[in-house]
Design a protein around this motif. Structure first.
Motif, short mmCIF file in Angstrom:
data_model
loop_
_atom_site.label_atom_id
_atom_site.label_comp_id
_atom_site.label_asym_id
_atom_site.label_seq_id
_atom_site.Cartn_x
_atom_site.Cartn_y
_atom_site.Cartn_z
N PHE A 4 -20.64 43.89 -59.71
CA PHE A 4 -20.32 45.16 -59.03
C PHE A 4 -19.20 44.93 -58.03
O PHE A 4 -19.20 43.95 -57.28
CB PHE A 4 -21.55 45.69 -58.28
N GLN A 8 -11.51 51.22 -52.30
CA GLN A 8 -11.32 52.50 -51.63
C GLN A 8 -10.12 53.26 -52.19
O GLN A 8 -9.05 52.67 -52.35
CB GLN A 8 -11.04 52.27 -50.15
N VAL A 39 -14.80 54.03 -54.20
CA VAL A 39 -15.69 54.35 -53.07
C VAL A 39 -15.08 55.42 -52.15
O VAL A 39 -14.68 55.17 -51.03
CB VAL A 39 -16.12 53.08 -52.28
N HIS A 42 -16.56 55.90 -48.67
CA HIS A 42 -16.09 54.96 -47.65
C HIS A 42 -14.76 55.40 -47.04
O HIS A 42 -14.49 55.14 -45.88
CB HIS A 42 -15.91 53.56 -48.25
N GLN A 106 -14.16 43.90 -39.38
CA GLN A 106 -13.39 45.06 -39.86
C GLN A 106 -13.61 46.26 -38.94
O GLN A 106 -12.67 47.01 -38.65
CB GLN A 106 -13.76 45.42 -41.30
N ILE A 132 -23.99 47.84 -53.66
CA ILE A 132 -24.22 46.58 -54.37
C ILE A 132 -25.68 46.44 -54.81
O ILE A 132 -25.98 46.11 -55.96
CB ILE A 132 -23.85 45.39 -53.45
N VAL A 140 -20.39 39.68 -56.92
CA VAL A 140 -19.49 40.68 -56.34
C VAL A 140 -18.09 40.07 -56.20
O VAL A 140 -17.86 39.26 -55.30
CB VAL A 140 -20.00 41.13 -54.94
N ILE A 142 -14.58 39.97 -54.82
CA ILE A 142 -13.92 40.61 -53.68
C ILE A 142 -12.90 39.66 -53.06
O ILE A 142 -12.91 38.46 -53.32
CB ILE A 142 -14.94 40.98 -52.55
N GLN A 146 -13.78 40.62 -47.25
CA GLN A 146 -15.09 41.28 -47.43
C GLN A 146 -16.28 40.33 -47.34
O GLN A 146 -17.42 40.72 -47.57
CB GLN A 146 -15.12 42.03 -48.77
#
Ligand code: ATP
Ligand code: LTN
Length: 327
Positions: A4, A8, A39, A42, A106, A132, A140, A142, A146
């Motif tokens: 997964f 954004q 997303v 988000h 972040q 997730i 995941v 990324i 992240q």
């Protein structure tokens, strides 16, 4: 194996997104059952325009197919089409700690640069955890930025499992060995970013060749003229080496040996050409795919149906274990 990742739909995607994320997505979709989520929920956590959100969500769908995601293999869908995501996020917010959310870098970085800090920016990582965990995700893929959010998702899974009984798989991150954190060409101390980077320092995947050449040519370099990978002393040149390595597949030491003390001029122009060679075909595929909006919407609708079906049993278990009366 379940895979997964979320992306954004904020503005045009850049080479950092390609290097840290998209590049991993294509091979990993062969390793198991993959879900790639646009997303949109988000992306309302920082300033946005409604019309742009609509456009960017479809732009991103076209981009994901243009880089090589195969809708017959993987499930590509829009987060807001699957209401289980915000529902699960609310349930998980009861076990997420205020202190831990406040320590997310972040949140601190983006918060510093906003006049208005939304509550959503603060709870953002809880929604990401719900994305997730709902899919019983194993892996995941990324970028390095992240890592901390993934750690939080793992913590929430473990806390939920120990408090309410085994419910979630605890996911692992997968990070690219090089190019996991591409820096802004103008400010090599900061990561390349569409939401808070410099336009001149951000190479967009859809930039035409001339724009790419201009941006790379004006990239900030460091004192001296040696092409060496020393991120501390030479952040600008090290970033360009990493970019070239990602674009051509050549290891960094080999590039260092080739350019050694040949000066920055030739090196920069070769980096630009490597980027053009990589990105130009993607841009052309993107333009073609983006033109057929009804096809994009149809593929996203199929994706959402599959995602709803997959997420539903986990959400139901969460409600059950937490003691809700079910309808
Ligand atoms: P932006 O900084 O442009 O707002 P983002 O990181 O906030 O981007 P996404 O577009 O959702 O948000 O990121 C998609 C993927 O791209 C994530 O896996 C993220 O780790 C990766 N990524 C983002 N920026 C970079 C970068 N500079 N270098 C490497 N990977 C990156
Ligand atoms: N927070 C991520 C985007 C994101 C994500 C996810 C990534 C949202 N949900 C689930 C992986 C898995 C970002 O800003 N890049």
């Amino acid at each position: 194996m379940r895979i997964f990742s979320g992306i954004q739909p904020t503005g045009a995607k850049h080479f950092g997104n390609y290097s840290g994320a998209f590049r991993q997505f294509v091979p990993i979709q062969e390793e198991g059952e993959a879900f790639f989520c646009i997303v949109d929920l988000h992306s309302i956590t920082t300033a946005f325009e409604p019309e742009e959100l609509r456009e960017s969500s479809l732009d991103l769908a076209a981009m994901l197919f243009a880089v090589g995601l195969d809708p017959d293999r993987s499930t590509i869908f829009v987060q807001s089409h699957v209401t289980a995501h915000p529902e699960a996020a609310w349930l998980l917010s009861s076990i997420a700690s205020y202190g831990q959310l406040g320590r997310m870098t972040q949140f601190k970085d983006k918060g510093e640069r906003q006049e208005f800090i939304s509550a959503g920016l603060f709870t953002y990582p809880v929604l990401m955890a719900s994305d997730i965990l709902l899919y019983q995700t194993d892996v995941v893929p990324i970028g390095d930025d992240q890592k901390q959010h993934l750690e939080l998702a793992r913590d929430l899974a473990e806390r939920f499992n120990s408090r309410y009984g085994e419910t979630f798989k605890v996911p692992e991150g997968r990070f690219p060995p090089t190019g996991g954190r591409i820096m802004d060409l103008q400010e090599p101390e900061r990561k390349m970013s569409t939401t808070d980077g410099q336009p001149q320092g951000t190479v967009l995947i859809t930039d035409p060749p001339e724009t790419i050449r201009k941006k790379v040519k004006s990239a900030v370099t460091d004192s001296g003229s040696d092409v060496r990978y020393e991120p501390e002393q030479k952040p600008g040149i090290s970033n360009l080496l990493e970019i070239m390595s990602v674009a051509t597949g050549e290891p960094i030491p080999q590039l260092e040996a080739r350019y050694d003390s040949g000066g920055y001029g030739q090196f920069k122009s070769d980096v630009a050409e490597a980027l053009v060679t990589l990105l130009d075909p993607i841009r052309m595929r993107y333009e073609e795919l983006r033109a057929d909006e009804s096809e994009l919407r149809a593929v996203l609708a199929r994706g959402a149906a599959k995602a709803r079906e997959t997420a539903a049993p986990t959400l139901e278990q969460m409600y059950e274990r937490m003691g809700f009366v079910r309808p």
